[in-house]
Scaffold this active site. Structure first.
Site, PDB file in Angstrom:
ATOM      1  N   ILE A 117     -10.058  -3.986   3.382  1.00 29.09           N
ATOM      2  CA  ILE A 117      -8.892  -3.588   4.052  1.00 29.09           C
ATOM      3  C   ILE A 117      -8.197  -4.510   2.829  1.00 29.09           C
ATOM      4  O   ILE A 117      -7.849  -5.409   1.926  1.00 29.09           O
ATOM      5  CB  ILE A 117      -8.369  -5.025   5.086  1.00 29.09           C
ATOM      6  CG1 ILE A 117      -8.988  -4.145   6.367  1.00 29.09           C
ATOM      7  CG2 ILE A 117      -6.408  -4.424   5.642  1.00 29.09           C
ATOM      8  CD1 ILE A 117     -10.528  -5.074   7.333  1.00 29.09           C
ATOM      9  N   CYS A 118      -7.281  -3.336   2.044  1.00 32.96           N
ATOM     10  CA  CYS A 118      -6.100  -3.790   1.341  1.00 32.96           C
ATOM     11  C   CYS A 118      -7.314  -3.807   0.492  1.00 32.96           C
ATOM     12  O   CYS A 118      -8.077  -3.527  -0.302  1.00 32.96           O
ATOM     13  CB  CYS A 118      -5.027  -5.157   1.570  1.00 32.96           C
ATOM     14  SG  CYS A 118      -4.061  -4.902  -0.001  1.00 32.96           S
ATOM     15  N   THR A 119      -6.411  -4.968  -0.592  1.00 28.31           N
ATOM     16  CA  THR A 119      -7.934  -5.555  -1.722  1.00 28.31           C
ATOM     17  C   THR A 119      -9.158  -6.392  -1.364  1.00 28.31           C
ATOM     18  O   THR A 119      -9.560  -6.997  -2.316  1.00 28.31           O
ATOM     19  CB  THR A 119      -6.540  -6.525  -2.556  1.00 28.31           C
ATOM     20  OG1 THR A 119      -6.710  -7.888  -2.017  1.00 28.31           O
ATOM     21  CG2 THR A 119      -5.492  -6.453  -3.173  1.00 28.31           C
TER      22      THR A 119
END
Length: 318
Positions: free
Chosen positions: A104-106
């Site tokens: 998720i995301c970074t």
């Protein structure tokens, strides 16, 4: 009776809490409608961690290989700093034996540091997709995707895109009907329209190195409604259209026409954000007409100007 499907989250100090809580809520809600997910939180050492909000996060144990689904949330500090080697090594452990691995995301930067994205298609938050491409040169980064699946590896864009990814995983397991019930219960879209470009900030980037080209970009930015055909722009510098095209290609990796279109698109989007009608935005931004602007929105965002404005012009409800 079949065993529960294990969903393991890799947590560590500084982890973004919403990257964990959002997707976890999807799996928990799915259990209300007949799914059977068992959520686990694993940390590198088995000790509790502190989230980005300063909240303590209790964990179920240390990292260990296992089956099911394995997800890696992001953190505010990535990719501003390299992923520490011990964190990358710990993140690699639960991937062994997992049926699906995702981020998720970074969290994509942790997967990349662990070697789990090598040779794969991937995405992350729109602000740092270029950094992921630099950090993982064998990856094919897709900047506009909400989430990307490459075999059994999944990556998602910023923050709430983890919810989109979790819904997609639930749909793989249980089909669209149960997943639709989950989305309705959580008051989220089952499938979000458009890519993450619709959330990105207006055109940003370093100014051209060449004073001549900077003259042209400043001219377009100052007056997007002007006549900015290739011939007219070349006349401002007293150069050939071929030379001007080469300057844009070499310094900005685009064409004069695409640059003008991007400036007008960013201005139109800002005007819609401020409450102007689509027709007004098209005129003020320099588009020949509404239909021309609509085509650009469809190309860049996969949604119409009206749909964009409904999403982003205001958070107020009458």
């Amino acid at each position: 009776m079949p065993s529960a499907h294990r969903v393991a989250f890799f947590v560590y100090d500084g982890v973004t809490l919403l990257d964990v809580a959002g997707p976890a809520e999807v799996f928990k809600t799915a259990n209300r409608f007949g799914a059977d997910y068992r959520i686990e939180l694993l940390s590198p050492t088995g000790e509790d961690v502190t989230s980005n909000l300063g909240f303590r996060v209790g964990v179920d144990g240390p990292v260990a290989a296992g089956d099911g689904t394995y997800l890696v949330p992001g953190a505010d500090r990535f990719p501003g700093e390299p992923v520490p080697g011990d964190l990358a090594a710990a993140a690699r452990v639960p991937a062994e034996g997992a049926g699906r691995v995702g981020s998720i995301c970074t969290g994509a930067f942790i997967l990349a540091a662990a070697g789990l994205l090598d040779g794969k298609r991937a995405t992350t938050h729109w602000q740092v997709t270029h950094k992921l491409a630099a950090r993982c040169p064998t990856c094919r980064v897709e900047p506009d995707a909400i989430y990307v699946r490459d075999g059994t590896t999944y990556t998602s864009a910023g923050v709430t895109a983890g919810i989109d990814l979790a819904l997609a995983l639930v749909e793989e397991d249980h089909g669209p009907d149960l997943t639709r019930d989950v989305a309705r219960a959580m008051v989220v879209y089952l499938q979000r329209a458009g890519g993450q470009s619709q959330f990105s900030a207006p055109l940003q980037g370093p100014p051209p190195r060449s004073p001549a080209l900077r003259t042209i970009t400043d001219l377009v930015t100052a007056n997007p409604r002007g006549d900015h055909s290739l011939g007219e722009l070349a006349k401002h510098l007293n150069v050939s259209t071929r030379h001007l095209t080469r300057l844009f290609h070499d310094e900005l990796a685009t064409t004069p026409a695409r640059y003008v279109e991007a400036i007008r698109f960013d201005l139109a989007r800002a005007l819609l954000d401020r409450g102007h009608t689509a027709t007004q935005a098209a005129e003020l931004a320099g588009f020949p007409g509404y239909e021309s602007m609509r085509r650009v929105f469809a190309k860049k965002l996969s949604i119409s100007p009206a749909a964009y404005q409904r999403r982003f012009s205001t958070a107020r409800r009458g």
